[in-house]
Design an enzyme around this catalytic site. Sequence first.
Site, mmCIF file in Angstrom:
data_model
loop_
_atom_site.group_PDB
_atom_site.id
_atom_site.type_symbol
_atom_site.label_atom_id
_atom_site.label_comp_id
_atom_site.label_asym_id
_atom_site.label_seq_id
_atom_site.Cartn_x
_atom_site.Cartn_y
_atom_site.Cartn_z
ATOM 1 N N TRP A 189 0.918 -1.096 -0.083
ATOM 2 C CA TRP A 189 -0.134 0.039 0.087
ATOM 3 C C TRP A 189 0.821 1.353 0.030
ATOM 4 O O TRP A 189 1.878 1.299 0.656
ATOM 5 C CB TRP A 189 -1.149 -0.038 1.073
ATOM 6 C CG TRP A 189 -1.784 1.285 1.185
ATOM 7 C CD1 TRP A 189 -2.688 1.798 0.385
ATOM 8 C CD2 TRP A 189 -1.207 2.579 2.003
ATOM 9 N NE1 TRP A 189 -3.175 2.981 0.715
ATOM 10 C CE2 TRP A 189 -2.132 3.612 1.541
ATOM 11 C CE3 TRP A 189 -0.255 2.884 2.824
ATOM 12 C CZ2 TRP A 189 -2.232 4.897 2.200
ATOM 13 C CZ3 TRP A 189 -0.368 4.076 3.488
ATOM 14 C CH2 TRP A 189 -1.160 4.857 3.285
ATOM 15 N N GLU A 230 -3.073 -3.101 -2.641
ATOM 16 C CA GLU A 230 -4.060 -2.611 -1.736
ATOM 17 C C GLU A 230 -4.473 -1.091 -2.537
ATOM 18 O O GLU A 230 -3.927 -0.148 -2.560
ATOM 19 C CB GLU A 230 -3.790 -2.377 -0.369
ATOM 20 C CG GLU A 230 -4.928 -1.804 0.441
ATOM 21 C CD GLU A 230 -4.571 -1.789 1.793
ATOM 22 O OE1 GLU A 230 -3.478 -1.910 2.323
ATOM 23 O OE2 GLU A 230 -5.539 -1.458 2.581
ATOM 24 N N LYS A 232 -7.151 2.545 -2.856
ATOM 25 C CA LYS A 232 -7.884 3.245 -1.985
ATOM 26 C C LYS A 232 -8.651 4.181 -2.490
ATOM 27 O O LYS A 232 -8.094 4.770 -3.715
ATOM 28 C CB LYS A 232 -6.664 3.973 -0.909
ATOM 29 C CG LYS A 232 -7.202 4.676 0.169
ATOM 30 C CD LYS A 232 -6.207 5.104 1.286
ATOM 31 C CE LYS A 232 -6.502 5.628 2.331
ATOM 32 N NZ LYS A 232 -5.649 5.854 3.255
ATOM 33 N N ASP A 263 -9.650 -3.025 1.400
ATOM 34 C CA ASP A 263 -9.827 -2.734 2.587
ATOM 35 C C ASP A 263 -11.250 -1.997 2.817
ATOM 36 O O ASP A 263 -11.680 -1.274 2.021
ATOM 37 C CB ASP A 263 -8.445 -1.623 2.926
ATOM 38 C CG ASP A 263 -8.592 -1.125 4.376
ATOM 39 O OD1 ASP A 263 -9.700 -0.402 4.703
ATOM 40 O OD2 ASP A 263 -7.480 -0.926 4.739
ATOM 41 N N HIS A 266 -11.631 1.542 2.266
ATOM 42 C CA HIS A 266 -11.101 2.262 1.289
ATOM 43 C C HIS A 266 -12.119 2.612 0.094
ATOM 44 O O HIS A 266 -11.479 3.021 -0.977
ATOM 45 C CB HIS A 266 -10.095 1.495 0.681
ATOM 46 C CG HIS A 266 -8.809 1.731 1.648
ATOM 47 N ND1 HIS A 266 -7.489 1.461 1.300
ATOM 48 C CD2 HIS A 266 -8.733 2.257 2.900
ATOM 49 C CE1 HIS A 266 -6.560 1.525 2.205
ATOM 50 N NE2 HIS A 266 -7.391 2.046 3.317
ATOM 51 N N HIS A 290 -8.609 -6.566 4.319
ATOM 52 C CA HIS A 290 -8.161 -5.696 5.330
ATOM 53 C C HIS A 290 -9.554 -5.429 6.117
ATOM 54 O O HIS A 290 -10.083 -4.225 5.600
ATOM 55 C CB HIS A 290 -7.345 -4.239 5.060
ATOM 56 C CG HIS A 290 -5.699 -4.491 5.112
ATOM 57 N ND1 HIS A 290 -5.016 -3.540 4.751
ATOM 58 C CD2 HIS A 290 -5.119 -5.688 5.070
ATOM 59 C CE1 HIS A 290 -3.868 -3.892 4.837
ATOM 60 N NE2 HIS A 290 -4.035 -5.285 4.838
ATOM 61 N N ASP A 298 -12.590 6.708 6.436
ATOM 62 C CA ASP A 298 -11.528 5.654 6.779
ATOM 63 C C ASP A 298 -10.889 5.716 8.004
ATOM 64 O O ASP A 298 -9.731 5.836 8.168
ATOM 65 C CB ASP A 298 -10.570 5.571 5.443
ATOM 66 C CG ASP A 298 -9.615 4.292 5.882
ATOM 67 O OD1 ASP A 298 -9.792 3.339 6.318
ATOM 68 O OD2 ASP A 298 -8.500 4.404 5.111
ATOM 69 N N ASP A 300 -10.564 3.593 10.478
ATOM 70 C CA ASP A 300 -9.871 2.448 11.162
ATOM 71 C C ASP A 300 -10.318 2.186 12.777
ATOM 72 O O ASP A 300 -9.496 1.721 13.425
ATOM 73 C CB ASP A 300 -8.282 2.651 10.879
ATOM 74 C CG ASP A 300 -8.155 2.528 9.470
ATOM 75 O OD1 ASP A 300 -8.020 1.317 8.992
ATOM 76 O OD2 ASP A 300 -7.289 3.273 8.761
ATOM 77 N N ASP A 330 -7.413 -4.569 9.716
ATOM 78 C CA ASP A 330 -6.612 -3.288 9.553
ATOM 79 C C ASP A 330 -7.383 -2.380 10.461
ATOM 80 O O ASP A 330 -8.289 -1.529 9.961
ATOM 81 C CB ASP A 330 -6.577 -3.104 8.271
ATOM 82 C CG ASP A 330 -5.744 -1.712 8.132
ATOM 83 O OD1 ASP A 330 -4.864 -1.095 8.963
ATOM 84 O OD2 ASP A 330 -5.442 -1.110 6.648
HETATM 85 C C1 RNT Z 1 -3.816 2.704 4.690
HETATM 86 C C2 RNT Z 1 -3.938 1.290 4.487
HETATM 87 C C3 RNT Z 1 -2.831 0.321 4.796
HETATM 88 C C4 RNT Z 1 -2.475 0.699 6.448
HETATM 89 C C5 RNT Z 1 -1.279 -0.127 7.189
HETATM 90 C C6 RNT Z 1 -0.979 0.410 8.348
HETATM 91 O O1 RNT Z 1 -5.019 3.319 4.324
HETATM 92 O O2 RNT Z 1 -5.348 0.728 4.790
HETATM 93 O O3 RNT Z 1 -3.301 -0.784 4.948
HETATM 94 O O4 RNT Z 1 -3.590 0.916 7.272
HETATM 95 O O5 RNT Z 1 -0.473 -0.412 6.142
HETATM 96 ZN ZN ZN Z 2 -5.361 -1.520 4.729
#
Ligand code: RNT
Ligand code: ZN
Length: 423
Positions: A189, A230, A232, A263, A266, A290, A298, A300, A330
């Site tokens: 990523w 990955e 986004k 993810d 994302h 993720h 986003d 998390d 994640d």
């Molecule tokens: C960032 C991505 C990525 C990170 C990690 C820490 O938006 O989701 O995966 O969260 O690499």
């Molecule tokens: Zn991620």
Amino acid sequence: MPDPSTRIEHAYEIARGQYAELGVNVDSALERLRQIPVSLQCWQGDDVAGFEGLGNDIGGGLAVTGNYPGGARTPEELRADLELALSLIPGQHRLNLHASYGEFGGKKVDRNELSDEHFQGWIDWAAEQGMGLDFNPTFFAHEKAKDGFTLSHRDEAIRRFWIEHGQACRRIGAEMGKQLGSPCVTNVWIPDGMKDQPIDRRGPRERLTEALDTMFAEQLDSAHNRDAVECKLFGIGSESYVVGSHEFYMGYAISRKKILCLDAGHFHPTEGIADKFSAVMPHIPELLLHVSRGVRWDSDHIVLLTDDLKSISQELVRGDYLDRTHVGLDFFDASVNRVAAWVIGTRCMIKALLLALLEPIELLRRCENEGDYTTRLAMLEELKTFPFGAIWDYYCLSQQVPAGARWLEQIRDYEANVLSQRN
Ligand code: RNT
Ligand code: ZN
């Protein structure tokens, strides 16, 4: 009052009978569940800080909020925290490491100079735990990522530096996979993008394609390392343009036979990833998830047993994709006990998988095939009050981890005796 385990076994027998009436074999569901590893993200334990001495200036648009005391400061502390978390989570799982978590013995080792020796401590520990490792190059929290570009940077020397970092990480991933006898998923990523109105959207994407091709050129044994990319939609500071967008990486993963990483945070806030699995799976070899929880963006947040999470696991089970899917987490939350965060999120992920495995799929499929959407809808609602909790408690009991909220007592003890001593 019977002792808790007798009560749990008794409730399990009743619940098992109730599911059996719908044609669900609970024992095989539990057997299947036992075989699904979830990859725990190391970065929940220390707010994505890593061990390069950079502290919390992680950049890349990643934001960790909260100041709960007790975050891990060293590899030893992080491993001890993980050991506690893992002892409270049923099943055999994996650890997902970031390159910034290497052990450098006080030396400054730049990202393009990393090698497996810096991760041998992690590999040895993982071997002791009987767990596999996954890996991520770290394309943020670095001087050469400060202007928001890495692999797609217009400066060839900076691009080269990050390509070398990615190459080093793939070799490290392969070494992890080789030593542990389980393929390591190495996930790429990058934060590259622009805050406002780019004039050139094309250049960075062409450079990224080329950089990735160079980075992935070395053939590695897929029994040891597997590459993932990955995508986004946008990030903090890259609101107008993200080089590695969904379309970009979907095309890349399909044409280069790479693992696509989706993810949950994302995409557009109303867009779930569950619907995407069956859309991408005919075209890509494997999927990496993720699993995360975005609240308004986003953010998390810690994964909870939400409808989104249930849909994700339902799609994996209903579509029979588990064998080609790597489930990773994640989230990073510094506002609560970090060990508890792992336990809550991972237990929820496993609960969601169990719920999906307990669906009377044949019955539901038959209704759908016969056009009987009334029964399909009615059954899906009836299932919500089925005694799932009794099955979950039994699974925890059979895996020698606390059922119910009793795991919290151990976290509280650890907080009083260990975490509170950190400052
Ligand atoms: C960032 C991505 C990525 C990170 C990690 C820490 O938006 O989701 O995966 O969260 O690499
Ligand atoms: Zn991620």
